[in-house]
Design a protein around this motif. Structure first.
Motif, short mmCIF file in Angstrom:
data_model
loop_
_atom_site.label_atom_id
_atom_site.label_comp_id
_atom_site.label_asym_id
_atom_site.label_seq_id
_atom_site.Cartn_x
_atom_site.Cartn_y
_atom_site.Cartn_z
N LYS A 1 49.67 -44.48 9.70
CA LYS A 1 50.61 -43.16 9.97
C LYS A 1 49.79 -42.18 10.85
O LYS A 1 48.91 -41.95 10.73
CB LYS A 1 51.69 -42.82 9.08
N GLY A 2 50.79 -41.22 11.10
CA GLY A 2 49.77 -39.72 11.77
C GLY A 2 49.47 -38.93 10.08
O GLY A 2 50.06 -39.63 9.31
N LEU A 3 49.71 -37.57 10.77
CA LEU A 3 48.86 -36.94 9.40
C LEU A 3 49.90 -35.52 9.26
O LEU A 3 50.92 -35.59 10.28
CB LEU A 3 47.81 -36.04 10.42
N GLN A 4 50.18 -35.81 8.09
CA GLN A 4 50.83 -35.28 7.93
C GLN A 4 50.92 -33.63 6.99
O GLN A 4 49.81 -34.10 5.59
CB GLN A 4 52.58 -35.34 6.83
N LEU A 5 51.35 -32.24 7.02
CA LEU A 5 50.18 -31.63 6.53
C LEU A 5 50.93 -31.55 5.40
O LEU A 5 52.09 -31.21 5.13
CB LEU A 5 51.30 -29.94 6.95
N LEU A 6 50.28 -31.12 3.84
CA LEU A 6 50.70 -31.03 2.38
C LEU A 6 51.22 -29.57 2.39
O LEU A 6 52.28 -29.33 1.42
CB LEU A 6 49.97 -31.59 1.89
N LEU A 7 49.76 -28.17 2.63
CA LEU A 7 50.02 -27.63 2.30
C LEU A 7 48.67 -26.80 2.73
O LEU A 7 48.13 -27.38 3.71
CB LEU A 7 49.90 -26.86 0.66
N LYS A 8 49.42 -25.11 3.17
CA LYS A 8 47.94 -24.51 3.46
C LYS A 8 47.49 -23.84 2.51
O LYS A 8 48.74 -22.48 2.13
CB LYS A 8 49.01 -24.38 4.94
N TYR A 9 46.73 -22.66 2.87
CA TYR A 9 46.58 -21.91 2.45
C TYR A 9 45.70 -20.49 3.59
O TYR A 9 45.22 -20.99 4.07
CB TYR A 9 45.25 -21.33 1.35
N THR A 10 46.14 -19.45 3.43
CA THR A 10 46.52 -18.38 4.42
C THR A 10 46.10 -16.99 3.94
O THR A 10 46.19 -16.00 4.14
CB THR A 10 47.64 -18.35 5.23
N SER A 11 45.53 -16.78 3.49
CA SER A 11 44.76 -15.43 2.43
C SER A 11 46.12 -14.48 1.45
O SER A 11 46.17 -13.27 1.59
CB SER A 11 44.02 -14.41 3.29
#
Lengths: 115, 113
Positions: free
Chosen positions: A42-52
């Protein structure tokens, strides 16, 4: 320069037990950090992100990660593993303010979940 | 919205053949990227574009070319296929700003024999 190191290439857990996938980063700037998941073929799926914003980030499917500047870490956790969590996980760093918005990927951690 | 669409999904090429991997996004994103993924190596950046008419090399550009004539399309060209180009190729896009992350296509699995 920015980089990420995923400390384990393979992690195996039993269903219902906690998951810990470790990631250390290096960045000259205040980084944005991400976890992506890739299920087989499969392709890549965003799980989570940190942006300060908040240092404890909650993502999809019960995953969360904590940004620790003093330890330059961004480990991914989940209280209870499910069979469907078996996949490869990538820790990713981006340096904000750059003109190209390139992301730098770790080499991946393959998570196996045993019944 | 379709997001990022890649075609074909699979392809087998003979050494020396050429082909174009197609990538289209319908989100009006300015930034687009091509990565290749090899086992145990993570993703390596081949080429990227910050807008129509502007492209630049990434970490591993040798053997590839790109163009960006429109905001939507970012094709990747292999001119003389080599076995070392056997890989899975991913196209991605972002509106801009490192904090957005990328939207990825589903990938093209290429084998060169």
């Amino acid at each position: 320069a920015q980089s990420v190191t995923q400390l384990d290439s393979h992690v195996s857990v039993s269903e219902g037990t906690p998951v810990l996938l470790r990631c250390n980063y290096s960045s000259s700037y205040s980084p944005s950090l991400f976890w992506y998941v890739q299920h087989p073929n499969k392709g890549l799926q965003l799980l989570l992100k940190y942006t300060s914003a908040a240092t404890l980030v909650k993502g999809i499917n019960g995953f969360e990660a904590e940004f620790k500047k003093s330890e330059t870490s961004f480990h991914l956790t989940k209280p209870s593993a499910h069979m469907s969590d078996a996949a490869e996980y990538f820790c990713v760093v981006s340096a904000p303010g750059g003109a190209t918005n390139k992301l730098i990927f770790g080499t991946g951690t393959l998570l196996a979940v045993q019944p | 919205n379709a997001g990022v669409t890649q075609t074909p999904k699979f392809r087998i090429l003979k050494i020396g053949q050429s082909m174009t991997l197609q990538c289209t996004q319908d989100m009006n994103h300015n930034y687009m990227y091509w990565y290749r993924q090899d086992p145990g190596m993570g993703l390596k950046l081949i080429y990227y574009s910050v807008g129509a008419g502007i492209t630049d090399k990434g970490e591993v550009p040798n053997g590839y070319n790109v163009s960006r004539s429109t905001t939507e399309d970012f094709p990747l060209r292999l001119e003389l296929a080599a076995p070392s180009q056997t890989s899975v190729y991913f196209c991605a896009s972002t509106p801009g700003g490192g904090h957005y992350g990328y939207t990825f296509g589903s990938g093209t699995r290429l084998t060169v024999v």
